[in-house]
Scaffold this motif. Structure first.
Motif, PDB file in Angstrom:
ATOM      1  N   ILE A   1       0.845  -1.210   0.000  1.00  0.00           N
ATOM      2  CA  ILE A   1       0.000   0.000   0.000  1.00  0.00           C
ATOM      3  C   ILE A   1       0.874   1.251   0.000  1.00  0.00           C
ATOM      4  N   THR A   2       1.926   1.255   0.834  1.00  0.00           N
ATOM      5  CA  THR A   2       2.847   2.398   0.888  1.00  0.00           C
ATOM      6  C   THR A   2       3.508   2.621  -0.462  1.00  0.00           C
ATOM      7  N   LYS A   3       3.938   1.518  -1.097  1.00  0.00           N
ATOM      8  CA  LYS A   3       4.599   1.609  -2.405  1.00  0.00           C
ATOM      9  C   LYS A   3       3.642   2.164  -3.467  1.00  0.00           C
ATOM     10  N   LEU A   4       2.422   1.617  -3.522  1.00  0.00           N
ATOM     11  CA  LEU A   4       1.437   2.064  -4.513  1.00  0.00           C
ATOM     12  C   LEU A   4       1.039   3.520  -4.290  1.00  0.00           C
ATOM     13  N   THR A   5       0.904   3.900  -3.016  1.00  0.00           N
ATOM     14  CA  THR A   5       0.532   5.273  -2.681  1.00  0.00           C
ATOM     15  C   THR A   5       1.606   6.257  -3.108  1.00  0.00           C
ATOM     16  N   LYS A   6       2.883   5.881  -2.868  1.00  0.00           N
ATOM     17  CA  LYS A   6       4.008   6.735  -3.256  1.00  0.00           C
ATOM     18  C   LYS A   6       4.073   6.873  -4.776  1.00  0.00           C
ATOM     19  N   GLU A   7       3.870   5.764  -5.484  1.00  0.00           N
ATOM     20  CA  GLU A   7       3.884   5.805  -6.954  1.00  0.00           C
ATOM     21  C   GLU A   7       2.753   6.685  -7.491  1.00  0.00           C
ATOM     22  N   LEU A   8       1.573   6.575  -6.862  1.00  0.00           N
ATOM     23  CA  LEU A   8       0.435   7.385  -7.294  1.00  0.00           C
ATOM     24  C   LEU A   8       0.699   8.860  -7.046  1.00  0.00           C
ATOM     25  N   GLU A   9       1.313   9.179  -5.920  1.00  0.00           N
ATOM     26  CA  GLU A   9       1.638  10.563  -5.618  1.00  0.00           C
ATOM     27  C   GLU A   9       2.588  11.131  -6.671  1.00  0.00           C
ATOM     28  N   GLU A  10       3.598  10.359  -7.042  1.00  0.00           N
ATOM     29  CA  GLU A  10       4.562  10.810  -8.056  1.00  0.00           C
ATOM     30  C   GLU A  10       3.885  11.010  -9.412  1.00  0.00           C
ATOM     31  N   LYS A  11       2.988  10.091  -9.772  1.00  0.00           N
ATOM     32  CA  LYS A  11       2.249  10.214 -11.037  1.00  0.00           C
ATOM     33  C   LYS A  11       1.361  11.462 -11.023  1.00  0.00           C
ATOM     34  N   THR A  12       0.742  11.726  -9.846  1.00  0.00           N
ATOM     35  CA  THR A  12      -0.166  12.875  -9.727  1.00  0.00           C
ATOM     36  C   THR A  12       0.605  14.183  -9.879  1.00  0.00           C
ATOM     37  N   ILE A  13       1.771  14.259  -9.228  1.00  0.00           N
ATOM     38  CA  ILE A  13       2.613  15.463  -9.340  1.00  0.00           C
ATOM     39  C   ILE A  13       3.002  15.698 -10.797  1.00  0.00           C
ATOM     40  N   LYS A  14       3.452  14.641 -11.446  1.00  0.00           N
ATOM     41  CA  LYS A  14       3.863  14.752 -12.849  1.00  0.00           C
ATOM     42  C   LYS A  14       2.689  15.180 -13.732  1.00  0.00           C
ATOM     43  N   LYS A  15       1.503  14.625 -13.445  1.00  0.00           N
ATOM     44  CA  LYS A  15       0.316  14.946 -14.238  1.00  0.00           C
ATOM     45  C   LYS A  15      -0.066  16.412 -14.077  1.00  0.00           C
ATOM     46  N   ILE A  16      -0.087  16.884 -12.825  1.00  0.00           N
ATOM     47  CA  ILE A  16      -0.473  18.289 -12.576  1.00  0.00           C
ATOM     48  C   ILE A  16       0.501  19.232 -13.268  1.00  0.00           C
ATOM     49  N   GLU A  17       1.777  18.945 -13.136  1.00  0.00           N
ATOM     50  CA  GLU A  17       2.787  19.835 -13.719  1.00  0.00           C
ATOM     51  C   GLU A  17       2.757  19.839 -15.255  1.00  0.00           C
ATOM     52  N   GLY A  18       2.157  18.799 -15.843  1.00  0.00           N
ATOM     53  CA  GLY A  18       2.099  18.727 -17.298  1.00  0.00           C
ATOM     54  C   GLY A  18       0.702  18.884 -17.874  1.00  0.00           C
ATOM     55  N   LEU A  19      -0.216  19.427 -17.100  1.00  0.00           N
ATOM     56  CA  LEU A  19      -1.595  19.568 -17.564  1.00  0.00           C
ATOM     57  C   LEU A  19      -1.697  20.427 -18.820  1.00  0.00           C
ATOM     58  N   THR A  20      -2.535  19.987 -19.766  1.00  0.00           N
ATOM     59  CA  THR A  20      -2.822  20.786 -20.948  1.00  0.00           C
ATOM     60  C   THR A  20      -3.962  21.756 -20.636  1.00  0.00           C
ATOM     61  N   GLU A  21      -4.188  22.693 -21.531  1.00  0.00           N
ATOM     62  CA  GLU A  21      -5.266  23.657 -21.330  1.00  0.00           C
ATOM     63  C   GLU A  21      -6.624  22.974 -21.237  1.00  0.00           C
ATOM     64  N   SER A  22      -6.875  21.995 -22.112  1.00  0.00           N
ATOM     65  CA  SER A  22      -8.160  21.289 -22.099  1.00  0.00           C
ATOM     66  C   SER A  22      -8.320  20.476 -20.819  1.00  0.00           C
ATOM     67  N   GLU A  23      -7.229  19.902 -20.316  1.00  0.00           N
ATOM     68  CA  GLU A  23      -7.293  19.139 -19.059  1.00  0.00           C
ATOM     69  C   GLU A  23      -7.557  20.064 -17.876  1.00  0.00           C
ATOM     70  N   ILE A  24      -6.949  21.250 -17.879  1.00  0.00           N
ATOM     71  CA  ILE A  24      -7.203  22.231 -16.817  1.00  0.00           C
ATOM     72  C   ILE A  24      -8.678  22.608 -16.814  1.00  0.00           C
ATOM     73  N   ASN A  25      -9.224  22.875 -17.993  1.00  0.00           N
ATOM     74  CA  ASN A  25     -10.638  23.251 -18.095  1.00  0.00           C
ATOM     75  C   ASN A  25     -11.544  22.132 -17.579  1.00  0.00           C
ATOM     76  N   ALA A  26     -11.205  20.886 -17.931  1.00  0.00           N
ATOM     77  CA  ALA A  26     -12.016  19.740 -17.493  1.00  0.00           C
ATOM     78  C   ALA A  26     -11.970  19.598 -15.970  1.00  0.00           C
ATOM     79  N   LEU A  27     -10.785  19.802 -15.388  1.00  0.00           N
ATOM     80  CA  LEU A  27     -10.647  19.685 -13.930  1.00  0.00           C
ATOM     81  C   LEU A  27     -11.371  20.823 -13.215  1.00  0.00           C
ATOM     82  N   LEU A  28     -11.278  22.040 -13.745  1.00  0.00           N
ATOM     83  CA  LEU A  28     -11.982  23.163 -13.126  1.00  0.00           C
ATOM     84  C   LEU A  28     -13.494  22.964 -13.201  1.00  0.00           C
ATOM     85  N   GLU A  29     -13.957  22.412 -14.311  1.00  0.00           N
ATOM     86  CA  GLU A  29     -15.380  22.112 -14.441  1.00  0.00           C
ATOM     87  C   GLU A  29     -15.815  21.095 -13.392  1.00  0.00           C
TER      88      GLU A  29
END
Length: 585
Positions: A481-509
């Motif tokens: 669980i600790t390993k999967l959680t850490k991997e998910l956190e890293e993926k989430t950070i990478k995803k946020i930092e690389g968000l496209t304009e359309s993805e930002i709009n979808a998340l704000l919606e």
């Protein structure tokens, strides 16, 4: 010991820079907002000669009106002032009574009314100010007023509880403000009161004299309580609901006589739509439904109730598109200070022809979500849209120190990003958590907690072996669980930092618009549920009558006598039973 306020001793001078010799002009302001100390002592000596107190001098023991008159004196002719005071200023004192102190407050009140200075009086809930639990009022005054009446509002029932304090919600404030602006009479909330009526009440402005905000007393109909039935006048209390659902009253009730009704489920035949589908046709026709179930089923299946919910959805059909256009497509054009009111006006317009739904409840749903939206908009306005791609340390307090506990998005919540883009990863973690719960449950069953006073159970070698196996498996799962959680956190950070304009709009919606639309879409269901609850309460008042209780007593008595008839015993036993029968008969 008396306390005197030197702030009332000297007037507010406005020194002229061009005349430093000491001459000054009177300070006049456009608006005053005042919350002075309540009912304090002050020095009244020679105050009757000061123009500030042309309407009277407040008593030495209560400076409330001194503060009010001091503030009013400095308001420009077209200005406005509001002051928070205790309720006593509305009714304390009467001409020729309560001594000079009481009479002076009466005279000031009378002079303010006759000179047309009091515009509005607003009664507030108790316990909304720290340091005092007393209910307070706001008095709105205008030096030059166009109307000669007074708007009186009782807002004392409109608040939410937060810990030990009461708090006005955004919808409560909006309700008050709208009533003041529109200057309207609202049942159990506000009234526009003429000067003549106030004169007839000898200038007593106590709010309950003009606005009755009390809940209707719970009354019990004697005939219905004894014989049964539901009084017609209690059913007629729901005029608004019967108007909105024209066919529902006939679906629910049948007429007993001109004054009483009963539920249709008490008739021999139960309406088809509320029968249990698991019953046979013959059972359906003679089933006995309890009142609560019958009311709920009948209301929910009524054609007009369904039409009400359907029409509501149609009214709000384009709301998500409207909000997307306002908040996301035109993100750079938003005026944050005005946008909430713009959206609120759109909601009010949509609700104009929708019965039963309180527009201020809709406004509260908007404001609840707007707290988050406004903060995000401020950040984007200051830092640009790139703020949506930022990740920063999540700082928390541990003891006296601030320490980092993982990461968080500057605007984009990790949970939201993970829900939208990493559903499989979340599912994998959830699956591991379920496995861990299974292992912990197995350990609990293997080694049950000893009862109070019992010694701990001695484990067998086989149990010890099983215990170690379960603990090792649980440890391995926790590690995974600790390993999967850490991997998910890293993926989430990478995803946020690389968000496209359309993805930002979808998340704000998803973050801004979906929660608000969901909350608003739930409102008609809440209206219907509250109506069902009220109808159920009304019918349950008369569900057990004195006649039915009497019949139950007679039936119980008969059953007891039948049992006594079967008893045998000696001569004294039988005489005792006979005497008991005589007492009970």
């Amino acid at each position: 010991m008396e306390t005197f306020f030197s702030g009332l001793e000297l007037d507010w001078p406005f020194f002229d820079d061009e005349n430093p010799s000491g001459t000054y002009n009177l300070m006049r302001v456009d608006a005053v907002v005042s919350n002075p100390p309540y009912s304090q002592h002050w020095d009244t000596e020679n105050k009757e000669y000061q123009p500030r107190y042309e309407y009277g001098v407040a008593p030495a023991s209560k400076a409330d009106y001194a503060f009010l008159l001091h503030d009013l004196y400095h308001v420009k002719p077209n200005g406005i002032m509001t002051i928070v005071l205790p309720h006593g200023v509305l009714f304390r004192g009467k001409a020729g009574k309560d001594g000079a102190a009481g009479e002076s407050e009466y005279e000031i009140r009378k002079n303010l009314i006759e000179n047309n200075k009091i515009d509005t009086i607003i009664g507030l809930p108790a316990n909304i100010f720290f340091g005092t639990g007393i209910p307070t009022i706001i008095i709105v005054l205008k030096p030059t007023k166009k109307t000669d009446d007074v708007l009186i509002i009782d807002a004392s029932k409109y608040f939410t509880k937060e810990g030990k304090q009461n708090k006005l919600q955004a919808s409560d404030i909006k309700r008050i403000v709208d009533t003041v602006i529109e200057r309207k009479t609202v049942n159990k909330f506000s009234r526009v009161v003429s000067k003549d009526e106030i004169r007839n009440n000898d200038y007593n402005l106590n709010i309950p004299r003009y606005v009755d905000s009390s809940e209707d007393a719970e009354n019990y109909d004697i005939y219905a309580s004894v014989i049964g039935g539901i009084p017609k006048n209690e059913i007629e209390k729901y005029k608004a609901e019967w108007k909105a659902f024209p066919s529902l009253q006939n679906d629910l009730f049948k007429k007993v006589n001109d004054s009483y009704f009963e539920l249709n489920c008490h008739a021999e035949e139960i309406p088809k739509q509320v029968r249990n589908d698991n019953q046979s046709d013959s059972e359906k026709c003679h089933a006995e439904l309890d009142s609560a179930s019958y009311i709920k089923e009948t209301v929910l299946l009524n054609k007009d109730v369904k039409a009400f919910e359907s029409n509501y959805k149609k009214v709000f059909e384009g709301l998500d598109s409207f909000l997307k256009e306002k908040l996301i497509t035109k993100l750079k054009e938003i005026n944050i200070n005005k946008e909430e009111d713009t959206i609120a006006n759109n909601l009010f317009e949509k609700l104009q022809n929708v019965p039963l739904v309180d527009k201020y409840s809709a406004y509260q749903s908007l404001d609840d979500e707007w707290q988050t939206i406004a903060v995000d908009l401020e950040i984007i306005n200051t830092e640009g849209i790139e703020a949506c791609k930022k990740v920063e340390p999540n700082l928390v307090m541990k003891g006296k120190d601030e320490v980092q506990d993982g990461w968080k998005g500057r605007i984009m919540d990790f949970e939201l990003v993970q829900k939208m883009y990493f559903a499989q990863e979340l599912q994998n973690i959830e699956e591991q958590n379920r496995k861990l719960e299974t292992k912990i449950s197995a350990l609990t069953e293997l080694i049950p907690e000893p009862e109070e006073g019992e010694e701990e159970i001695e484990l067998t070698d086989e149990q010890k072996k099983q215990q170690k196996k379960l603990n090792d498996e649980a440890k391995a799962i926790r590690k995974e669980i600790t390993k999967l959680t850490k991997e998910l956190e890293e993926k989430t950070i990478k995803k946020i930092e690389g968000l496209t304009e359309s993805e930002i709009n979808a998340l704000l919606e998803e973050k801004w618009i979906l929660p608000l639309c969901t909350s608003l879409n739930e409102m008609p269901g809440k209206v219907v549920d509250d109506f069902i609850s009220s109808l159920t309460k009304m019918t349950e008042k008369y569900s057990e009558t004195l006649v039915s209780i009497g019949k139950e007593i007679n039936q119980t008595q008969k059953e007891l006598f039948d049992l006594m008839d079967e008893l045998t015993g000696n001569e004294f036993d039988m005489k005792g039973l006979e005497n008991l029968r005589g007492i009970l008969a």
